[in-house]
Design a protein around this motif. Structure first.
Motif, PDB file in Angstrom:
ATOM      1  N   MET A   1      25.333  -9.023 -60.774  1.00 33.05           N
ATOM      2  CA  MET A   1      25.977  -8.294 -59.680  1.00 33.05           C
ATOM      3  C   MET A   1      26.673  -9.273 -58.748  1.00 33.05           C
ATOM      4  N   PRO A   2      27.760  -8.855 -58.105  1.00 37.00           N
ATOM      5  CA  PRO A   2      28.329  -9.667 -57.018  1.00 37.00           C
ATOM      6  C   PRO A   2      27.292  -9.836 -55.907  1.00 37.00           C
ATOM      7  N   GLU A   3      27.359 -10.972 -55.229  1.00 44.85           N
ATOM      8  CA  GLU A   3      26.353 -11.228 -54.197  1.00 44.85           C
ATOM      9  C   GLU A   3      26.597 -10.423 -52.932  1.00 44.85           C
ATOM     10  N   LEU A   4      27.841 -10.291 -52.508  1.00 44.50           N
ATOM     11  CA  LEU A   4      28.137  -9.724 -51.194  1.00 44.50           C
ATOM     12  C   LEU A   4      29.447  -8.958 -51.233  1.00 44.50           C
ATOM     13  N   ARG A   5      29.452  -7.794 -50.565  1.00 46.88           N
ATOM     14  CA  ARG A   5      30.703  -7.062 -50.358  1.00 46.88           C
ATOM     15  C   ARG A   5      30.741  -6.599 -48.914  1.00 46.88           C
ATOM     16  N   VAL A   6      31.795  -6.950 -48.205  1.00 44.09           N
ATOM     17  CA  VAL A   6      32.021  -6.487 -46.837  1.00 44.09           C
ATOM     18  C   VAL A   6      33.008  -5.340 -46.897  1.00 44.09           C
ATOM     19  N   LEU A   7      32.576  -4.153 -46.512  1.00 41.73           N
ATOM     20  CA  LEU A   7      33.452  -2.988 -46.591  1.00 41.73           C
ATOM     21  C   LEU A   7      34.522  -3.057 -45.496  1.00 41.73           C
ATOM     22  N   PRO A   8      35.752  -2.673 -45.822  1.00 38.87           N
ATOM     23  CA  PRO A   8      36.844  -2.801 -44.851  1.00 38.87           C
ATOM     24  C   PRO A   8      36.700  -1.814 -43.695  1.00 38.87           C
ATOM     25  N   THR A   9      36.627  -2.359 -42.478  1.00 40.95           N
ATOM     26  CA  THR A   9      36.596  -1.566 -41.260  1.00 40.95           C
ATOM     27  C   THR A   9      37.434  -2.304 -40.216  1.00 40.95           C
ATOM     28  N   THR A  10      37.639  -1.658 -39.077  1.00 42.11           N
ATOM     29  CA  THR A  10      38.367  -2.278 -37.968  1.00 42.11           C
ATOM     30  C   THR A  10      37.488  -2.257 -36.718  1.00 42.11           C
ATOM     31  N   PRO A  11      37.109  -3.428 -36.180  1.00 40.53           N
ATOM     32  CA  PRO A  11      37.377  -4.759 -36.734  1.00 40.53           C
ATOM     33  C   PRO A  11      36.464  -5.042 -37.925  1.00 40.53           C
ATOM     34  N   LEU A  12      36.864  -6.015 -38.723  1.00 36.90           N
ATOM     35  CA  LEU A  12      36.067  -6.392 -39.879  1.00 36.90           C
ATOM     36  C   LEU A  12      34.868  -7.221 -39.427  1.00 36.90           C
ATOM     37  N   PRO A  13      33.641  -6.837 -39.811  1.00 37.44           N
ATOM     38  CA  PRO A  13      32.489  -7.647 -39.406  1.00 37.44           C
ATOM     39  C   PRO A  13      32.548  -9.039 -40.030  1.00 37.44           C
ATOM     40  N   LYS A  14      32.078 -10.018 -39.271  1.00 38.62           N
ATOM     41  CA  LYS A  14      32.037 -11.389 -39.752  1.00 38.62           C
ATOM     42  C   LYS A  14      30.637 -11.712 -40.246  1.00 38.62           C
ATOM     43  N   VAL A  15      30.564 -12.259 -41.439  1.00 39.19           N
ATOM     44  CA  VAL A  15      29.291 -12.698 -41.996  1.00 39.19           C
ATOM     45  C   VAL A  15      29.270 -14.220 -41.960  1.00 39.19           C
ATOM     46  N   ARG A  16      28.390 -14.762 -41.130  1.00 35.60           N
ATOM     47  CA  ARG A  16      28.278 -16.213 -41.018  1.00 35.60           C
ATOM     48  C   ARG A  16      27.142 -16.684 -41.918  1.00 35.60           C
ATOM     49  N   ARG A  17      27.466 -17.443 -42.959  1.00 37.56           N
ATOM     50  CA  ARG A  17      26.473 -17.939 -43.891  1.00 37.56           C
ATOM     51  C   ARG A  17      25.778 -19.158 -43.293  1.00 37.56           C
TER      52      ARG A  17
ATOM     53  N   THR B   1      22.165   3.312 -61.259  1.00 35.62           N
ATOM     54  CA  THR B   1      22.851   2.253 -60.523  1.00 35.62           C
ATOM     55  C   THR B   1      24.365   2.343 -60.691  1.00 35.62           C
ATOM     56  N   ARG B   2      25.072   2.329 -59.580  1.00 37.40           N
ATOM     57  CA  ARG B   2      26.531   2.325 -59.586  1.00 37.40           C
ATOM     58  C   ARG B   2      27.041   1.080 -60.315  1.00 37.40           C
ATOM     59  N   PRO B   3      28.055   1.212 -61.171  1.00 38.93           N
ATOM     60  CA  PRO B   3      28.447   0.098 -62.034  1.00 38.93           C
ATOM     61  C   PRO B   3      29.078  -1.088 -61.322  1.00 38.93           C
ATOM     62  N   ASP B   4      29.472  -0.920 -60.033  1.00 42.15           N
ATOM     63  CA  ASP B   4      30.047  -2.051 -59.290  1.00 42.15           C
ATOM     64  C   ASP B   4      29.178  -2.430 -58.087  1.00 42.15           C
ATOM     65  N   LEU B   5      27.918  -2.038 -58.089  1.00 43.83           N
ATOM     66  CA  LEU B   5      27.032  -2.278 -56.949  1.00 43.83           C
ATOM     67  C   LEU B   5      26.811  -3.770 -56.732  1.00 43.83           C
ATOM     68  N   PRO B   6      26.973  -4.276 -55.494  1.00 50.30           N
ATOM     69  CA  PRO B   6      26.632  -5.662 -55.209  1.00 50.30           C
ATOM     70  C   PRO B   6      25.195  -5.795 -54.710  1.00 50.30           C
ATOM     71  N   PHE B   7      24.707  -7.024 -54.654  1.00 49.84           N
ATOM     72  CA  PHE B   7      23.379  -7.295 -54.097  1.00 49.84           C
ATOM     73  C   PHE B   7      23.297  -6.848 -52.642  1.00 49.84           C
ATOM     74  N   LEU B   8      24.302  -7.178 -51.838  1.00 51.43           N
ATOM     75  CA  LEU B   8      24.294  -6.865 -50.412  1.00 51.43           C
ATOM     76  C   LEU B   8      25.631  -6.276 -50.000  1.00 51.43           C
ATOM     77  N   ILE B   9      25.578  -5.147 -49.282  1.00 55.88           N
ATOM     78  CA  ILE B   9      26.761  -4.548 -48.671  1.00 55.88           C
ATOM     79  C   ILE B   9      26.641  -4.690 -47.157  1.00 55.88           C
ATOM     80  N   VAL B  10      27.711  -5.159 -46.531  1.00 55.49           N
ATOM     81  CA  VAL B  10      27.808  -5.200 -45.073  1.00 55.49           C
ATOM     82  C   VAL B  10      28.923  -4.263 -44.659  1.00 55.49           C
ATOM     83  N   GLU B  11      28.619  -3.344 -43.749  1.00 54.50           N
ATOM     84  CA  GLU B  11      29.646  -2.412 -43.291  1.00 54.50           C
ATOM     85  C   GLU B  11      29.505  -2.163 -41.798  1.00 54.50           C
TER      86      GLU B  11
END
Length: 407
Positions: free
Chosen positions: A327-343, A295-305
């Motif tokens: 683990m962090p719950e969520l990481r949104v990887l930087p892209t253009t445009p940035l995806p929006k995660v609506r909770r 397991t990667r040492p900075d892996l989050p529960f959910l990645i959105v890219e």
């Protein structure tokens, strides 16, 4: 859903074989989700009488037969597919692996591809393997995959050692017309993956892309997908991966030793070829992730890219590294445009009658009941279960690293 089994019973079962209620032995505890799979209900019974990969009395002959049918087994052991995977093209099929004598049926050197509808697969072991193929040589094999299929249930199966996905629901992204609804009708839909062991996707093996240890892929525009009660162990990525505009529910799964991706959502703009991006819908409830050696040492529960937006309902999920850090719950990887995660405060979709266990009960439940024939487990499943319990093991490149094909 599943009957709760005390942890002391579970731990005894890991060492000596687990006695489960008759309903569990018959495979009746699967949550159907949206899948209204009739299987072979009302049809004839076809008996597998040989371990030969094809010919009279073979499994291949039974699944290739037309009309509603239930496949049962008079034989026990290993069916060597010789790198010629099974393709299920005829609908209305139930495969009852629990009918085989102890310790059941295992497929090697190939996988099972469902290209039809109203199919139920239960209590099978599929362990494709690289079969000595050189690195990047092009031997790319899934364990169990649904291709442009609908109303399919894969329940209580053990799937390992694929060189592509271990377990997937896939198909063309944009078949059927120019509308979103046409795309959804043209790919896999109403799929349930329940109570399976999905383990040890092979990493640096024979896939042409190189590294390819993958658990589960749910492809673009797949809808009404339920993933419930499964064990994922030692898959570097896709534990699970939901592609663009997927509508899915993932509940009460145990993920051990994910590598660089655990839960993952991605709509990649180049794959959508200028079409309007659609919003994905995910409900992630009561899942547990345990870090391990891979397991990667900075892996989050959910990645959105990628570029597509996501409607997300996430509740009662637990994720921690091997040393116990959350683990962090969520990481949104930087892209253009940035995806929006609506909770969301409520799930965007949910199968009628599905009741989630609390996350605190998931590990014991999954270890007790997941995989093929949990009352009659083989040595490979028992090894994986012990590794999950003890925090050992890692992602592998070759089935030979863990003893190779069963004899």
């Amino acid at each position: 859903m599943q009957e709760r089994i005390p942890r002391r019973t579970l731990l005894a079962g890991l060492g000596a074989g687990l006695v489960l209620p008759a309903a569990a032995r018959a495979g009746d505890l699967a949550a159907a989700g949206w899948a209204s799979a009739r299987g072979g209900e009302g049809g004839r019974t076809l008996r597998v009488t040989t371990l030969a990969p094809d010919g009279p009395g073979s499994f291949r002959a039974a699944v290739e037969a037309a009309g509603p049918r239930k496949v049962v087994f008079d034989v026990v052991g290993v069916i060597d597919l010789g790198r010629k995977s099974i393709r299920i093209r005829e609908p209305f099929l139930t495969v009852a692996g629990e009918t085989a004598p102890s310790p059941g049926i295992t497929f090697i050197r190939g996988g099972i591809q469902v290209e039809s509808h109203d199919v139920v697969l239960r209590h099978l072991r599929v362990r494709a393997g690289r079969d000595g193929a050189p690195d990047r040589s092009g031997w790319e094999v899934d364990g169990i995959t649904c291709w442009k299929a609908h109303d399919v249930i894969v329940d209580h199966c053990s799937i390992a050692w694929a060189t592509d996905e271990n377990l997937s629901a896939s198909g063309p992204r944009f078949d059927g017309g120019d509308t979103v609804e046409a795309w959804r009708q043209g790919t896999s839909r109403r799929i349930t993956f329940s109570n399976n062991i999905v383990s040890e996707g092979l990493s640096h093996a024979s896939h042409v892309k190189g590294e390819h240890s993958k658990g589960t892929l749910i492809h673009d525009n797949a809808t009404e997908v339920l993933i419930v009660g499964n064990l994922y162990a030692h898959n570097l990525e896709r534990n699970q991966l939901f592609k663009g505009a997927v509508h899915a529910v993932s509940v009460n799964n145990l993920v051990y030793d994910p590598g660089t991706r655990a839960m993952h959502y991605a709509l990649n703009a180049p794959e959508w070829e200028g079409r309007a991006w659609q919003v994905g819908q995910l409900a992630l409830v009561g899942n547990v992730i345990k870090g391990g050696a891979s397991t990667r040492p900075d892996l989050p529960f959910l990645i959105v890219e990628g570029q597509g937006d996501l409607d997300l309902y996430a509740r009662d999920n637990r994720a921690a590294y091997a040393d116990g850090r959350p683990m962090p719950e969520l990481r949104v990887l930087p892209t253009t445009p940035l995806p929006k995660v609506r909770r969301l405060a409520r799930p965007p979709l949910w199968p009628k009658g599905l009741k989630a266990l609390p996350a605190s009960a998931v590990e014991a439940s999954v270890l007790a009941t997941a995989g093929a024939r949990p009352w009659d487990r083989d040595a490979i499943d028992l090894r994986v279960l012990r590794q999950v319990k003890d925090g050992t093991g890692r992602v592998i490149d070759d089935e030979k690293e863990v003893g190779g094909y069963p004899k």
